[in-house]
Design a protein around this motif. Structure first.
Motif, mmCIF file in Angstrom:
data_model
loop_
_atom_site.group_PDB
_atom_site.id
_atom_site.type_symbol
_atom_site.label_atom_id
_atom_site.label_comp_id
_atom_site.label_asym_id
_atom_site.label_seq_id
_atom_site.Cartn_x
_atom_site.Cartn_y
_atom_site.Cartn_z
ATOM 1 N N ASP A 61 0.059 17.339 -10.796
ATOM 2 C CA ASP A 61 -0.499 18.586 -11.317
ATOM 3 C C ASP A 61 0.249 18.956 -12.588
ATOM 4 O OD1 ASP A 61 -2.322 18.849 -9.250
ATOM 5 O OD2 ASP A 61 -0.861 19.849 -7.949
ATOM 6 N N GLY A 63 -2.549 17.719 -13.853
ATOM 7 C CA GLY A 63 -3.394 16.668 -14.402
ATOM 8 C C GLY A 63 -4.817 16.737 -13.891
ATOM 9 N N ASN A 64 -5.686 15.935 -14.515
ATOM 10 C CA ASN A 64 -7.112 15.988 -14.205
ATOM 11 C C ASN A 64 -7.607 14.715 -13.534
ATOM 12 O OD1 ASN A 64 -9.639 17.332 -14.256
ATOM 13 N ND2 ASN A 64 -10.264 16.111 -16.040
ATOM 14 N N ASP A 95 -12.123 11.745 -13.036
ATOM 15 C CA ASP A 95 -11.489 13.056 -13.152
ATOM 16 C C ASP A 95 -11.971 13.978 -12.033
ATOM 17 O OD1 ASP A 95 -13.970 14.149 -13.868
ATOM 18 O OD2 ASP A 95 -13.504 14.183 -16.009
ATOM 19 N N ARG A 96 -11.466 15.193 -12.018
ATOM 20 C CA ARG A 96 -11.758 16.114 -10.911
ATOM 21 C C ARG A 96 -13.207 16.588 -10.911
ATOM 22 N NH1 ARG A 96 -6.962 17.111 -8.477
ATOM 23 N NH2 ARG A 96 -5.068 16.885 -9.746
ATOM 24 N N ASP A 97 -13.921 16.369 -12.018
ATOM 25 C CA ASP A 97 -15.344 16.702 -12.072
ATOM 26 C C ASP A 97 -16.225 15.525 -11.678
ATOM 27 O OD1 ASP A 97 -14.855 19.312 -12.970
ATOM 28 O OD2 ASP A 97 -14.697 18.633 -15.054
ATOM 29 N N GLU A 270 0.865 11.400 -16.092
ATOM 30 C CA GLU A 270 -0.114 12.241 -15.404
ATOM 31 C C GLU A 270 -0.494 11.668 -14.044
ATOM 32 O OE1 GLU A 270 -4.612 14.074 -16.173
ATOM 33 O OE2 GLU A 270 -3.478 13.213 -17.839
#
Length: 287
Positions: A61, A63-64, A95-97, A270
């Motif tokens: 964190d 990070g993505n 990524d988180r999306d 990251e």
């Protein structure tokens, strides 16, 4: 083996077996361990081809990065007066999306066994498009000073500082240091992955491990090994900051005395990627 950049090329079909299961149609032939007190030399490194499964070890964190997975193929061939190596490495980052980014590179070198000359090429790609190329040739003198002549990304020369080591010589030096009871090796390293010359490195070594049974890879069982963590530093930042800077990249490996690495952790700040060897085989060559 050099892992100083996130270098990736999709290695389709190499890793069909479940994680941890070795495939070895032409396994590396077992050799006797070199007695402690006798220095390892270039002739003790094994010409081999190894495949690795890559996965996300942890993400930091804030990070993505939510996931990472891929594969790496590393090959080193005994070309009589030198070592020809190629590293192809693929990684898909999510990524988180949920957006996926595919990165790739193809890195090749030829290093003379006396550690004096290195030819290198590195091509990096993102989403299938080439993002950078580095190519050229380095030459060292007896004290490790030398020059790099780049042909890409631009034609230029960079001086190499005293004590500079090339990749395979760095591996031999660190293995011998561990076998001699040392716990730290500090040296400039030039491997052709940076357009700005050598990088400063600090290698922390564990105690040398005696031979042990290695499930799936019996050719490694007669050999000693060491765990090491190599930190890479930008030389300009080091000099401007008086030597106290954060590493740009770190990699932890378990190296066997024949130069084979079967476990690794690649720390990109990251996120951290784990590499586990799943295939090991001989590569013909030599004089």
């Amino acid at each position: 083996m050099r892992l100083s950049h996130l270098s990736v090329l999709v290695v389709a079909g190499l890793l069909a077996a479940p994680a941890g299961q070795a495939q070895a149609p032409a396994p590396v032939a077992p050799v006797a361990s070199v007695p402690l007190g006798q220095a390892l030399e270039a002739r003790h490194l094994a010409a081999h081809r190894a495949a690795y499964r890559l996965s996300l070890s942890r993400a930091r964190d804030p990070g993505n990065i939510a996931n990472a997975q891929g594969a790496m193929l590393y090959e080193v061939v005994d070309a009589c007066d030198g070592w020809a190596s190629r590293q192809r490495f693929s990684l898909t980052l999510t990524d988180r999306d949920g957006t996926e980014i595919e990165t790739a590179s193809d890195y090749s070198t030829f290093e003379t066994k006396d550690g004096r000359r290195l030819r290198f090429t590195l091509t990096q790609m993102t989403q299938g498009a080439v993002t950078s190329r580095i190519a050229g040739e380095a030459e060292l003198t007896a004290d490790g000073t030398g020059v790099v002549r780049y042909s890409e990304p631009e034609t230029k020369e960079e001086r190499l500082p005293p004590g500079t080591l090339l990749p395979n010589i760095h591996t031999i030096v660190t293995l011998n240091a561990a076998r001699g009871g040392q716990r730290l090796v500090v040296a400039p390293l030039f491997d052709g992955t940076s357009p700005d010359g050598a990088q400063d490195t600090t290698t922390v070594l564990s105690a040398w491990d005696a031979p042990r049974e290695v499930a799936g890879f019996p050719s490694l069982s007669p050999l000693g090994s060491v765990r090491m963590r190599i930190a890479f530093f930008d030389r300009d930042a080091q000099q401007q900051g008086g030597g106290a800077t954060t590493p740009s990249y770190e990699v932890s490996l378990r190296y066997w005395e024949n130069g084979v690495a079967d476990q690794m952790l690649m720390d990109f700040r990251e996120f951290v990627v784990e590499g586990q060897m799943v295939k090991l085989e001989d590569v013909p060559g030599g004089c």
